[in-house]
Design an enzyme around this catalytic site. Structure first.
Site, PDB file in Angstrom:
ATOM      1  N   ASP A  83       0.813  -1.214   0.000  1.00  0.00           N
ATOM      2  CA  ASP A  83       0.000   0.000   0.000  1.00  0.00           C
ATOM      3  C   ASP A  83       0.848   1.267   0.000  1.00  0.00           C
ATOM      4  O   ASP A  83       2.012   1.272   0.405  1.00  0.00           O
ATOM      5  CB  ASP A  83      -0.949   0.009   1.195  1.00  0.00           C
ATOM      6  CG  ASP A  83      -0.220  -0.090   2.531  1.00  0.00           C
ATOM      7  OD1 ASP A  83       0.754  -0.865   2.631  1.00  0.00           O
ATOM      8  OD2 ASP A  83      -0.626   0.611   3.485  1.00  0.00           O
ATOM      9  N   GLU A 144       0.103  -1.454   5.710  1.00  0.00           N
ATOM     10  CA  GLU A 144       1.204  -0.990   6.565  1.00  0.00           C
ATOM     11  C   GLU A 144       1.008   0.442   6.988  1.00  0.00           C
ATOM     12  O   GLU A 144       1.268   0.822   8.138  1.00  0.00           O
ATOM     13  CB  GLU A 144       2.539  -1.153   5.817  1.00  0.00           C
ATOM     14  CG  GLU A 144       3.776  -0.927   6.679  1.00  0.00           C
ATOM     15  CD  GLU A 144       4.239   0.516   6.756  1.00  0.00           C
ATOM     16  OE1 GLU A 144       5.106   0.819   7.605  1.00  0.00           O
ATOM     17  OE2 GLU A 144       3.738   1.350   5.959  1.00  0.00           O
TER      18      GLU A 144
END
Length: 381
Positions: A83, A144
């Site tokens: 991400d 994350e």
């Protein structure tokens, strides 16, 4: 090392392809599908876990496994997250003077596609050149940027390695971050007493003012010393502009690699708040949330020594140090896998000015390749 080197054009193309795919935290499905295909083309064993289901994401972490051909070699784990922070709806990459940028409408995504691309290129070099290697496990994680959710909800029994490398830091390749703090959030709920703010304020106990008095009494905040921080990050209180507030919530972020020192700081802060709040007629309720475990691996640890040896053979300036931020490496260490954070060259991250020098991207891939080959010459201890 040897005459084998990476394919710089292929590496650049891989990075550009990866960042062109939308990949918001919790919505990495399209990115995961792309990575899964790439790993399968390379012939790796693949798996997508159920971490996403546990926190409401669209996919799980993507795993790949390359079986070693050197018995006894150090078993390696490489991790990077899929991400990127918003705005990240698919990035158009612009190259200028050897540096990659977005077109200014999105983040570049070097955080953390630089890590993913470097790992993919290194593994492809190992396979196509039939290099000697030990077991290599890859994991590309989700969520994350919103709290390391992919690792938090990972099944730790899937970890099959001796040492871990989280490819997710700014700085030039050669920089190793082997220590980072344990982080906690301290929630302080100050309870007062409500009353009409205009007609009879003297009958109320203003929770916001009690919290403010306690915050003002803090001996220090921000950076307390070289390894300890205390940051007042959230305050919430009050129901309406004509009611003496009966509740005020304060959240304080505290970080320190020394767990005993962190515990003392937490207890001292609670004691200060309690004394002031109760002296003012209020009550205090506290809640502590563990944000991330700490990392503290010495330069003599095998994980650090292996990355150092590979970097030195490549001629990279090596540094080991402390970072005040927490990453997926913190949680992997907490699961029992000694993991350090390696620099990939990402710069100005979390902004639309984010950039990545191609030299750094190339060197990050060389470093991963160097670690893989160096691991065949070192035993685990």
């Amino acid at each position: 090392m040897n005459a084998i080197t990476i394919n710089e054009e292929r590496l650049k193309a891989t990075f550009i392809e990866l960042v062109s795919v939308p990949c918001p935290s919790g919505g990495e499905k399209e990115e995961a599908e792309l990575l899964l295909k790439k790993l399968q083309v390379l012939g790796l064993e693949t798996h997508v876990d159920d971490a996403g289901k546990k926190f409401g994401g669209t996919t799980g972490n993507v795993w790949g496994f390359l079986k070693g051909n050197v018995p006894g070699a150090v078993r390696l784990f490489f991790e990077a997250h899929m991400d990127s922070v918003a705005p990240t709806t698919g990035t158009t990459v612009i190259e200028k003077d050897g540096v990659l940028y977005s077109d200014g409408t999105t983040t570049l995504g070097g955080d953390d596609k630089s890590g993913i691309a470097a790992v993919l290129e290194a593994v492809q070099c190992v396979i196509e050149n039939d290099l000697l290697h030990g077991d290599v496990q890859l994991c590309f994680t989700i969520g994350e940027e919103t709290g390391s959710n992919g690792v938090r909800f990972m099944d730790k029994s899937m970890l099959k390695a001796d040492v871990g490398y989280c490819m997710d830091s700014n700085g030039h390749p050669g920089a190793i971050y082997s220590a980072s703090p344990k982080a906690i959030n301290l929630k302080l709920k100050v309870h007062g007493k409500s009353a009409h703010a205009g007609m009879e304020p003297e009958k109320g106990i203003n929770a916001i003012m009690l919290a403010a008095k306690a915050l003002h009494a803090l001996p220090a905040y921000g950076r307390l010393d070289e390894e300890t921080t205390l940051s007042v990050d959230m305050i919430n209180g009050g129901l309406a502009s004509n009611i003496v507030p009966e509740l005020c919530e304060v959240i304080i972020d505290m970080r320190c690699p020394d767990e005993d020192k962190l515990e003392r700081l937490k207890n001292e802060t609670i004691a200060l708040f309690r004394n002031i709040v109760e002296s003012g007629g209020g009550t205090l309720e506290t809640e502590v949330k563990d944000v991330a475990p700490g990392v503290n691996l010495s330069a003599a640890h095998a994980t650090v020594k292996l990355a150092t040896a590979a970097a030195e053979k490549l001629g990279f300036p090596v540094s080991t140090g402390f970072t005040g931020g927490c990453s997926d490496a913190n949680f992997l260490c907490g699961m029992g896998l000694p993991t350090v954070l390696l620099a990939t060259g990402m710069d100005k991250i979390h902004t639309t000015e984010e950039c990545l020098a191609l030299e750094d991207l190339n060197n990050a891939a060389r470093w991963v390749l160097g670690i893989i080959t160096e691991a065949t010459r070192l035993g685990w201890s």
